[in-house]
Design a protein around this motif. Structure first.
Motif, PDB file in Angstrom:
ATOM      1  N   ASN A 248       0.865  -1.169   0.000  1.00 24.47           N
ATOM      2  CA  ASN A 248       0.000   0.000   0.000  1.00 24.47           C
ATOM      3  C   ASN A 248       0.913   1.234   0.000  1.00 24.47           C
ATOM      4  O   ASN A 248       1.412   1.658   1.036  1.00 24.47           O
ATOM      5  CB  ASN A 248      -0.932   0.020   1.214  1.00 24.47           C
ATOM      6  CG  ASN A 248      -1.918   1.181   1.134  1.00 24.47           C
ATOM      7  OD1 ASN A 248      -1.692   2.150   0.398  1.00 24.47           O
ATOM      8  ND2 ASN A 248      -3.015   1.098   1.876  1.00 24.47           N
TER       9      ASN A 248
ATOM     10  N   GLU B  57     -12.657   3.409  -1.276  1.00 20.67           N
ATOM     11  CA  GLU B  57     -13.517   2.508  -0.499  1.00 20.67           C
ATOM     12  C   GLU B  57     -14.023   1.346  -1.352  1.00 20.67           C
ATOM     13  O   GLU B  57     -13.939   0.182  -0.953  1.00 20.67           O
ATOM     14  CB  GLU B  57     -14.692   3.287   0.098  1.00 20.67           C
ATOM     15  CG  GLU B  57     -15.552   2.454   1.035  1.00 20.67           C
ATOM     16  CD  GLU B  57     -16.644   3.284   1.701  1.00 20.67           C
ATOM     17  OE1 GLU B  57     -17.473   2.679   2.400  1.00 20.67           O
ATOM     18  OE2 GLU B  57     -16.660   4.518   1.514  1.00 20.67           O
TER      19      GLU B  57
ATOM     20  N   ASN C  71     -11.127  -0.974  -2.313  1.00 18.64           N
ATOM     21  CA  ASN C  71     -10.705  -1.840  -1.212  1.00 18.64           C
ATOM     22  C   ASN C  71     -11.622  -3.046  -1.066  1.00 18.64           C
ATOM     23  O   ASN C  71     -11.166  -4.161  -0.781  1.00 18.64           O
ATOM     24  CB  ASN C  71     -10.688  -1.061   0.105  1.00 18.64           C
ATOM     25  CG  ASN C  71      -9.585  -0.017   0.146  1.00 18.64           C
ATOM     26  OD1 ASN C  71      -8.659  -0.043  -0.653  1.00 18.64           O
ATOM     27  ND2 ASN C  71      -9.701   0.927   1.076  1.00 18.64           N
TER      28      ASN C  71
ATOM     29  N   SER D  97      -4.372  -6.816   4.895  1.00 14.31           N
ATOM     30  CA  SER D  97      -5.540  -6.826   5.770  1.00 14.31           C
ATOM     31  C   SER D  97      -6.434  -5.630   5.443  1.00 14.31           C
ATOM     32  O   SER D  97      -6.011  -4.685   4.752  1.00 14.31           O
ATOM     33  CB  SER D  97      -5.105  -6.745   7.234  1.00 14.31           C
ATOM     34  OG  SER D  97      -4.529  -5.469   7.496  1.00 14.31           O
ATOM     35  N   ILE D  98      -7.662  -5.652   5.948  1.00 12.16           N
ATOM     36  CA  ILE D  98      -8.573  -4.523   5.754  1.00 12.16           C
ATOM     37  C   ILE D  98      -7.953  -3.246   6.307  1.00 12.16           C
ATOM     38  O   ILE D  98      -8.053  -2.172   5.703  1.00 12.16           O
ATOM     39  CB  ILE D  98      -9.931  -4.795   6.433  1.00 12.16           C
ATOM     40  CG1 ILE D  98     -10.666  -5.941   5.710  1.00 12.16           C
ATOM     41  CG2 ILE D  98     -10.795  -3.557   6.445  1.00 12.16           C
ATOM     42  CD1 ILE D  98     -11.105  -5.604   4.294  1.00 12.16           C
ATOM     43  N   LYS D  99      -7.275  -3.358   7.449  1.00 17.79           N
ATOM     44  CA  LYS D  99      -6.644  -2.182   8.051  1.00 17.79           C
ATOM     45  C   LYS D  99      -5.552  -1.631   7.145  1.00 17.79           C
ATOM     46  O   LYS D  99      -5.437  -0.418   6.943  1.00 17.79           O
ATOM     47  CB  LYS D  99      -6.072  -2.541   9.419  1.00 17.79           C
ATOM     48  CG  LYS D  99      -5.470  -1.356  10.149  1.00 17.79           C
ATOM     49  CD  LYS D  99      -4.968  -1.751  11.543  1.00 17.79           C
ATOM     50  CE  LYS D  99      -4.386  -0.541  12.274  1.00 17.79           C
ATOM     51  NZ  LYS D  99      -3.914  -0.908  13.626  1.00 17.79           N
ATOM     52  N   GLU D 100      -4.744  -2.540   6.569  1.00 16.12           N
ATOM     53  CA  GLU D 100      -3.679  -2.087   5.660  1.00 16.12           C
ATOM     54  C   GLU D 100      -4.254  -1.472   4.393  1.00 16.12           C
ATOM     55  O   GLU D 100      -3.733  -0.476   3.872  1.00 16.12           O
ATOM     56  CB  GLU D 100      -2.773  -3.273   5.302  1.00 16.12           C
ATOM     57  CG  GLU D 100      -1.916  -3.748   6.461  1.00 16.12           C
ATOM     58  CD  GLU D 100      -1.205  -5.064   6.158  1.00 16.12           C
ATOM     59  OE1 GLU D 100      -0.017  -5.169   6.496  1.00 16.12           O
ATOM     60  OE2 GLU D 100      -1.842  -5.981   5.576  1.00 16.12           O
TER      61      GLU D 100
ATOM     62  N   SER E 262      -7.039   0.117   4.186  1.00 16.92           N
ATOM     63  CA  SER E 262      -7.809   1.326   4.489  1.00 16.92           C
ATOM     64  C   SER E 262      -6.969   2.605   4.435  1.00 16.92           C
ATOM     65  O   SER E 262      -7.522   3.702   4.380  1.00 16.92           O
ATOM     66  CB  SER E 262      -8.462   1.210   5.873  1.00 16.92           C
ATOM     67  OG  SER E 262      -7.487   1.216   6.889  1.00 16.92           O
ATOM     68  N   VAL E 263      -5.656   2.484   4.454  1.00 15.49           N
ATOM     69  CA  VAL E 263      -4.808   3.680   4.318  1.00 15.49           C
ATOM     70  C   VAL E 263      -4.995   4.221   2.904  1.00 15.49           C
ATOM     71  O   VAL E 263      -4.798   3.502   1.923  1.00 15.49           O
ATOM     72  CB  VAL E 263      -3.324   3.332   4.567  1.00 15.49           C
ATOM     73  CG1 VAL E 263      -2.463   4.560   4.334  1.00 15.49           C
ATOM     74  CG2 VAL E 263      -3.132   2.795   5.977  1.00 15.49           C
TER      75      VAL E 263
ATOM     76  N   SER F 280      -5.684  10.368   3.845  1.00 18.54           N
ATOM     77  CA  SER F 280      -5.535  10.242   5.299  1.00 18.54           C
ATOM     78  C   SER F 280      -4.100  10.509   5.745  1.00 18.54           C
ATOM     79  O   SER F 280      -3.190  10.563   4.943  1.00 18.54           O
ATOM     80  CB  SER F 280      -5.955   8.848   5.744  1.00 18.54           C
ATOM     81  OG  SER F 280      -5.175   7.856   5.122  1.00 18.54           O
TER      82      SER F 280
END
Length: 202
Positions: free
Chosen positions: A162, A179, A182, A192-195, A197-198, A202
């Motif tokens: 990412n 969004e 992703n 991961s979803i967290k990775e 989401s960057v 942001s």
């Protein structure tokens, strides 16, 4: 203009994105198609930007999706430069199946391909800044077309980065909303979803 004078490039990566095409040269109408006889892979095509690209290789029983783009012949040097490292070859109309009911135009069809695949590695991973441009281009032709890109591309287990905070892709589109992208990427990538989401903002 006669059919002999009309030329078309089969784009199967970032050339599927209209804004990205416009950064290279003048193009015309686009037809979403399935290309038979080639298989799309993630591959190290150049180490210049520290990222991998998609490439197609000859594979008689395989297929991938893409877009047939009309390109004036005097624009070809610009696209050849963009796709340096690939080989441009003619393809036949019978290798293409349109997604829609429109008949495909008559003319000369070309595709940029490679002879062998070099697996992405940590020095040249799959970069989200590039993948975002491809997927947003796919979504120009609908969700089914975007899903086919994911399904008909090999190499998703390769390292993925990412890089949205520091994009490696020179034709990055930082204004993209990530969004939806992703959601499409979550099932196929190693992030991961967290990775995922960057994002650029942001």
């Amino acid at each position: 203009m006669s059919a002999v004078d009309r030329h078309f490039i089969l784009g199967y990566g970032s050339l599927m994105n209209g804004e990205s095409r416009a950064k290279t040269g003048e193009t015309g109408r686009v037809w979403p198609v399935k290309l038979h006889g080639f298989e799309r892979h993630w591959s190290v095509m150049s180490v210049e930007y520290g990222m991998s690209s998609v490439a197609v290789v000859l594979a008689p029983e395989k297929a991938c999706n893409g877009v047939l783009v009309e390109v004036p012949h005097d624009q070809f040097p610009l696209f050849d430069e963009r796709e340096r490292g690939y080989r441009r070859s003619m393809i036949k109309s019978e290798q293409l199946t349109p997604y829609q009911q429109d008949a495909l135009p008559e003319g000369t069809y070309w595709v940029y391909h490679t002879d062998e695949v070099t697996q992405p590695d940590h020095d040249c991973p799959i970069a989200l800044s590039y993948l975002d441009v491809i997927l947003s281009g796919c979504l120009e032709h609908g969700d089914e077309f975007a899903q086919d890109f994911l399904t008909l591309t090999k190499g998703w287990s390769s390292p993925l980065l990412n890089d949205r905070k520091a994009p490696r892709y020179p034709r990055v589109q930082p204004e993209l909303s990530t969004e939806r992208l992703n959601t499409l990427l979550a099932p196929v990538t190693t992030l991961s979803i967290k990775e995922l989401s960057v994002t650029y903002e942001s």
